[in-house]
Design a protein around this motif. Structure first.
Motif, mmCIF file in Angstrom:
data_model
loop_
_atom_site.group_PDB
_atom_site.id
_atom_site.type_symbol
_atom_site.label_atom_id
_atom_site.label_comp_id
_atom_site.label_asym_id
_atom_site.label_seq_id
_atom_site.Cartn_x
_atom_site.Cartn_y
_atom_site.Cartn_z
ATOM 1 N N ASN A 179 -55.673 -67.599 35.196
ATOM 2 C CA ASN A 179 -56.463 -67.030 34.087
ATOM 3 C C ASN A 179 -56.860 -65.609 34.477
ATOM 4 O O ASN A 179 -57.735 -65.406 35.330
ATOM 5 N N TYR A 180 -56.189 -64.625 33.861
ATOM 6 C CA TYR A 180 -56.400 -63.230 34.277
ATOM 7 C C TYR A 180 -57.770 -62.698 33.890
ATOM 8 O O TYR A 180 -58.149 -61.607 34.301
ATOM 9 N N LEU A 181 -58.533 -63.426 33.088
ATOM 10 C CA LEU A 181 -59.886 -63.002 32.758
ATOM 11 C C LEU A 181 -60.905 -63.424 33.812
ATOM 12 O O LEU A 181 -62.050 -63.002 33.764
ATOM 13 N N ILE A 182 -60.472 -64.248 34.748
ATOM 14 C CA ILE A 182 -61.352 -64.660 35.840
ATOM 15 C C ILE A 182 -61.085 -63.767 37.044
ATOM 16 O O ILE A 182 -59.969 -63.725 37.573
ATOM 17 N N ARG A 183 -62.095 -63.053 37.485
ATOM 18 C CA ARG A 183 -61.947 -62.202 38.664
ATOM 19 C C ARG A 183 -62.106 -63.020 39.944
ATOM 20 O O ARG A 183 -61.340 -62.833 40.899
ATOM 21 N N LYS A 184 -63.068 -63.897 39.963
ATOM 22 C CA LYS A 184 -63.341 -64.664 41.194
ATOM 23 C C LYS A 184 -64.113 -65.926 40.843
ATOM 24 O O LYS A 184 -64.922 -65.928 39.905
ATOM 25 N N ILE A 185 -63.832 -66.988 41.588
ATOM 26 C CA ILE A 185 -64.607 -68.228 41.489
ATOM 27 C C ILE A 185 -65.218 -68.500 42.859
ATOM 28 O O ILE A 185 -64.506 -68.560 43.864
ATOM 29 N N SER A 186 -66.522 -68.658 42.878
ATOM 30 C CA SER A 186 -67.227 -68.968 44.132
ATOM 31 C C SER A 186 -67.860 -70.351 44.025
ATOM 32 O O SER A 186 -68.510 -70.668 43.016
ATOM 33 N N LEU A 187 -67.659 -71.141 45.068
ATOM 34 C CA LEU A 187 -68.156 -72.522 45.084
ATOM 35 C C LEU A 187 -69.031 -72.720 46.316
ATOM 36 O O LEU A 187 -68.633 -72.368 47.428
ATOM 37 N N THR A 188 -70.219 -73.239 46.116
ATOM 38 C CA THR A 188 -71.155 -73.434 47.230
ATOM 39 C C THR A 188 -71.678 -74.868 47.206
ATOM 40 O O THR A 188 -72.548 -75.217 46.401
ATOM 41 N N ASN A 236 -63.045 -80.010 38.110
ATOM 42 C CA ASN A 236 -61.866 -79.905 38.974
ATOM 43 C C ASN A 236 -62.212 -79.926 40.464
ATOM 44 O O ASN A 236 -61.297 -79.942 41.296
ATOM 45 N N PHE A 237 -63.501 -79.901 40.814
ATOM 46 C CA PHE A 237 -63.889 -79.746 42.218
ATOM 47 C C PHE A 237 -64.766 -80.915 42.675
ATOM 48 O O PHE A 237 -65.534 -81.490 41.904
ATOM 49 N N ASP A 238 -64.584 -81.184 43.998
ATOM 50 C CA ASP A 238 -65.435 -82.181 44.653
ATOM 51 C C ASP A 238 -66.558 -81.525 45.441
ATOM 52 O O ASP A 238 -67.369 -82.218 46.065
ATOM 53 N N PHE A 239 -66.573 -80.183 45.451
ATOM 54 C CA PHE A 239 -67.593 -79.399 46.155
ATOM 55 C C PHE A 239 -67.621 -79.746 47.645
ATOM 56 O O PHE A 239 -68.644 -80.072 48.242
ATOM 57 N N THR A 240 -66.407 -79.662 48.249
ATOM 58 C CA THR A 240 -66.277 -79.889 49.695
ATOM 59 C C THR A 240 -65.820 -78.632 50.424
ATOM 60 O O THR A 240 -65.917 -78.558 51.654
ATOM 61 N N CYS A 241 -65.323 -77.651 49.663
ATOM 62 C CA CYS A 241 -64.776 -76.414 50.242
ATOM 63 C C CYS A 241 -63.680 -76.701 51.269
ATOM 64 O O CYS A 241 -63.529 -75.971 52.268
ATOM 65 N N SER A 242 -62.915 -77.737 51.017
ATOM 66 C CA SER A 242 -61.798 -78.052 51.889
ATOM 67 C C SER A 242 -60.670 -77.065 51.651
ATOM 68 O O SER A 242 -60.705 -76.240 50.723
ATOM 69 N N GLU A 243 -59.651 -77.152 52.514
ATOM 70 C CA GLU A 243 -58.512 -76.254 52.372
ATOM 71 C C GLU A 243 -57.813 -76.487 51.028
ATOM 72 O O GLU A 243 -57.377 -75.541 50.363
ATOM 73 N N LYS A 244 -57.740 -77.740 50.633
ATOM 74 C CA LYS A 244 -57.135 -78.072 49.345
ATOM 75 C C LYS A 244 -57.938 -77.461 48.192
ATOM 76 O O LYS A 244 -57.369 -76.937 47.234
ATOM 77 N N GLU A 245 -59.251 -77.532 48.295
ATOM 78 C CA GLU A 245 -60.100 -76.990 47.239
ATOM 79 C C GLU A 245 -60.051 -75.457 47.228
ATOM 80 O O GLU A 245 -60.135 -74.826 46.164
ATOM 81 N N GLN A 246 -59.917 -74.883 48.423
ATOM 82 C CA GLN A 246 -59.772 -73.422 48.493
ATOM 83 C C GLN A 246 -58.502 -72.968 47.765
ATOM 84 O O GLN A 246 -58.505 -71.986 47.022
ATOM 85 N N THR A 247 -57.414 -73.693 47.977
ATOM 86 C CA THR A 247 -56.161 -73.390 47.292
ATOM 87 C C THR A 247 -56.309 -73.573 45.779
ATOM 88 O O THR A 247 -55.778 -72.790 44.981
ATOM 89 N N GLN A 248 -57.038 -74.602 45.409
ATOM 90 C CA GLN A 248 -57.256 -74.875 43.998
ATOM 91 C C GLN A 248 -58.051 -73.748 43.327
ATOM 92 O O GLN A 248 -57.762 -73.341 42.192
ATOM 93 N N LEU A 249 -59.031 -73.218 44.027
ATOM 94 C CA LEU A 249 -59.805 -72.086 43.496
ATOM 95 C C LEU A 249 -58.910 -70.878 43.245
ATOM 96 O O LEU A 249 -58.986 -70.236 42.188
ATOM 97 N N SER A 250 -58.054 -70.582 44.198
ATOM 98 C CA SER A 250 -57.171 -69.422 44.064
ATOM 99 C C SER A 250 -56.182 -69.621 42.921
ATOM 100 O O SER A 250 -55.888 -68.673 42.170
ATOM 101 N N ARG A 251 -55.659 -70.845 42.758
ATOM 102 C CA ARG A 251 -54.679 -71.110 41.705
ATOM 103 C C ARG A 251 -55.305 -70.964 40.311
ATOM 104 O O ARG A 251 -54.699 -70.388 39.409
#
Length: 336
Positions: free
Chosen positions: A102-111, A82-97
């Motif tokens: 999925n309530y079993l996911i606490r956090k997703i970090s992308l580097t 689902n990611f292009d690994f650019t950390c763009s604003e669009k991708e940041q929104t996608q991470l939060s969504r």
């Protein structure tokens, strides 16, 4: 052999007739004793009852966990697409969504390689406050870690993935451990996580010395993990106390049933003998005289004496119910 059987039956009859009150008191003490004996099994049944509850709750939580996460390798490989690994604003929104859905996911970090890390949840963390332990490797580009803040009871699973464009870390909620820990009372259940083939525990939720020595229930998770649950002895003692009275009543009921069953079986074999013997002693057998008449002269010239059993509370008992038995056992009786 015949004399010995006769002697035994006579002793049984004497005991039944003369010591029935004392025997009844003795049987009552026996019933109570069996009831107290059953209460000694209260801790065993308490463990079974609690383990059954924990098993149902754990299996339900694990099935929910598997349904939403499943195999880590398949899950994170699908997520990375689902990611292009650019950390763009669009991708940041996608991470939060994705983390929100999925309530079993606490956090997703992308580097992305050569760039700063972006996350679905913005927080200020200090790496020196975090303890992390690698649990297992899943292939060359994936590993499973266990991390927690110092002095925290929460142990977070982190799945680390490395690709051509960057790294992806998914932190999972400890929902199974958290719900079980406070399901029955505060900090009642201790949960440990380990690899199936290893005895070393990677996750403890408290001081193991305060809990049972053996796990009360364990279940295998995907990815080679094993979840074991331990219980505090206090909750076992509390449950055992609640079970003592039902077990006491159950033990008394079982003892009373067995006594009645045994007495009914003995009564089938000995009751008629004992009743006839008692009837003779109490003179319950009375004579009935049947006249014998000469039909030619119509004169009475004799009579036939017939035995009738007039039992108190039962009236006259038919001769067919006792005459065959008495004739068969005649040497055992003394007639007057």
């Amino acid at each position: 052999m015949f004399k010995r059987d006769k002697f035994t039956k006579n002793i049984n009859d004497i005991l039944l007739m003369r010591f029935s009150g004392q025997i009844g008191i003795g049987l009552m003490f026996f019933i109570i004793l069996v009831g107290f004996g059953c209460t000694t099994m209260a801790p065993y049944f308490a463990v079974k009852q609690i383990s059954s509850k924990i098993q149902v709750d754990t299996d339900e939580l694990v099935q929910t966990y598997i349904k939403n996460i499943g195999d880590y390798q398949v899950f994170i490989n699908n997520l990375s697409r689902n990611f292009d690994f650019t950390c763009s604003e669009k991708e940041q929104t996608q991470l939060s969504r994705i983390a929100y859905s999925n309530y079993l996911i606490r956090k997703i970090s992308l580097t992305p390689y050569g760039q700063n890390t972006c996350s679905s949840y913005s927080e200020q963390t200090h790496t020196h406050d975090i303890n992390s332990t690698k649990i297992s490797n899943y292939g060359e580009n994936m590993s499973l870690w266990l991390s927690s803040k110092i002095d925290s009871l929460q142990r977070i699973f982190e799945v680390h993935w490395k690709g051509d464009k960057g790294e992806l870390i998914v932190s999972l909620e400890p929902i199974v451990e958290e719900i079980l820990r406070n399901k029955y009372c505060d900090d009642c259940v201790l949960t440990s996580v380990s690899m199936n083939e290893e005895e070393e525990n990677f996750s403890w939720q408290g001081d193991i010395k305060l809990y049972s020595k053996e796990p009360i229930y364990y279940v295998s998770l995907p990815n080679g993990l094993r979840l074991s649950s331990y219980i505090k002895p206090e909750i076992i003692d509390k449950t055992a106390q609640e079970l003592r009275m039902p077990l006491f009543l159950l033990g008394c009921s079982i003892a009373a049933f067995l006594i009645l069953l045994r007495r009914s079986l003995i009564r089938r074999r000995l009751s008629l003998h004992a009743l006839v013997q008692r009837g003779i002693t109490k003179r319950e057998f009375i004579p009935y005289y049947q006249p014998i008449v000469n039909v030619k002269t119509n004169e009475l010239y004799g009579c036939e004496v017939l035995a009738r059993w007039k039992k108190k509370g039962a009236g006259l008992i038919s001769p067919m119910e006792f005459i065959p038995y008495v004739e068969k056992k005649r040497p055992n009786y003394s007639y007057y």
